[in-house]
Write an enzyme that holds these catalytic residues in place. Structure first.
Site, short mmCIF file in Angstrom:
data_model
loop_
_atom_site.label_atom_id
_atom_site.label_comp_id
_atom_site.label_asym_id
_atom_site.label_seq_id
_atom_site.Cartn_x
_atom_site.Cartn_y
_atom_site.Cartn_z
N ARG A 123 0.86 -1.19 0.00
CA ARG A 123 0.00 0.00 0.00
C ARG A 123 0.88 1.23 0.00
NH1 ARG A 123 -4.73 0.00 -1.45
NH2 ARG A 123 -5.18 1.84 -0.21
N HIS A 133 13.03 -3.03 -0.13
CA HIS A 133 12.71 -2.90 -1.56
C HIS A 133 13.67 -3.80 -2.35
CE1 HIS A 133 11.11 -1.02 -5.13
NE2 HIS A 133 12.35 -0.87 -5.58
N ASN A 193 11.28 -0.05 5.46
CA ASN A 193 10.72 -0.82 4.34
C ASN A 193 11.87 -1.59 3.70
OD1 ASN A 193 8.77 -1.62 2.37
ND2 ASN A 193 9.67 -0.13 0.95
C1 GRF Z 1 9.71 -8.70 -1.02
O1 GRF Z 1 10.24 -9.03 -2.26
C2 GRF Z 1 9.96 -7.26 -0.69
O2 GRF Z 1 11.16 -6.79 -1.24
C3 GRF Z 1 8.81 -6.57 -1.32
O3 GRF Z 1 7.73 -7.44 -1.11
C4 GRF Z 1 8.20 -8.78 -1.00
C5 GRF Z 1 7.67 -9.35 0.28
O4 GRF Z 1 7.92 -10.72 0.40
N1 GRF Z 1 8.65 -5.25 -0.74
P1 GRF Z 1 7.45 -11.50 1.71
O5 GRF Z 1 5.95 -11.26 1.86
O6 GRF Z 1 8.22 -10.99 2.87
O7 GRF Z 1 7.73 -12.94 1.41
#
Ligand code: GRF
Length: 217
Positions: free
Chosen positions: A93, A111, A109
């Site tokens: 979100r 990324h 966060n």
């Molecule tokens: C990861 O690839 C992260 O970089 C991105 O969303 C994904 C989350 O994976 N922001 P998970 O739900 O922790 O397995």
């Protein structure tokens, strides 16, 4: 040092949540996950929370008539747990400015790219198309700019000529599970601070790309 209170927000599989739970269980993180929030009722991460004995809430964004009202409600739920740290772990979100400002300096966060490269979506595809020989993930503080806050930890993977989008994504995901627990560990150990000059680890200014994990770390 008091045990840090952590709230984790997810939307999906929650493998990063699991990596943080595992690091806490292993005694690496001076913290406790007080609560998990998902905007999706079927997120597998909720099963992980349940199995770990962590309380959770589902806050369905579709039940709100605006981003601001969803964010305001989510904020109320988060703040009941008085967190020291809010961890976005695959929370899909975009957050309003008021929400981000409220948690300034204490919201992280992850990324899937070596920021500032490839903000936004399809990062693995874009790295392949650009012919990069290195790709990775970044844990960063959240600011109003999407995927744009100060960078705390980066982990790299080598890109090989036979990599596909799926294989690269899998490699990066594995590194996320090292980078995110480390970032949470450093914060919970009070080893991180930041000001206008940048992020300091143990009072040493980190480079703009953050602390870089070695390939084999
Ligand atoms: C990861 O690839 C992260 O970089 C991105 O969303 C994904 C989350 O994976 N922001 P998970 O739900 O922790 O397995």
């Amino acid at each position: 040092m008091s045990t840090k209170r952590i709230v984790v927000l997810i939307s999906g599989s929650g493998s990063n949540l699991q990596a943080i739970i595992n690091a806490i269980d292993a005694g690496h993180i001076n913290g406790r996950i007080e609560h998990v929030i998902s905007n999706k009722a079927d997120a597998y991460g909720l099963v992980r929370a349940e199995q770990a004995g962590i309380s959770y809430s589902v806050i369905d964004h579709k039940a709100f008539d605006s981003r601001e009202s969803f964010d305001a409600h989510t904020r109320q739920v988060i703040d009941k747990y008085a967190p020291d740290l809010v961890v976005l772990a695959g929370f899909m979100r975009i957050l309003s400015a008021a929400f981000v400002q409220h948690y300034r300096g204490k919201m992280l966060n992850i990324h899937p790219s070596l920021l500032p490269k490839y903000k936004g979506l399809h990062t693995h595809k874009r790295a392949l198309e650009a012919g990069d020989n290195e790709h990775g993930c970044t844990v960063h503080f959240v600011t109003e700019e999407l995927d744009g806050g100060p960078l705390l930890v980066q982990a790299c993977v080598p890109v090989s000529s036979d990599d596909t989008e799926a294989s690269l994504q899998a490699k990066v995901h594995q590194r996320e599970h090292v980078a995110y627990p480390l970032a949470v560990e450093l914060i919970c150990a009070d080893r991180i601070r930041f000001d206008e000059a940048g992020i300091f680890l143990d009072d040493e200014l980190l480079p703009p790309s953050g602390f870089r994990l070695a390939y084999d770390a």
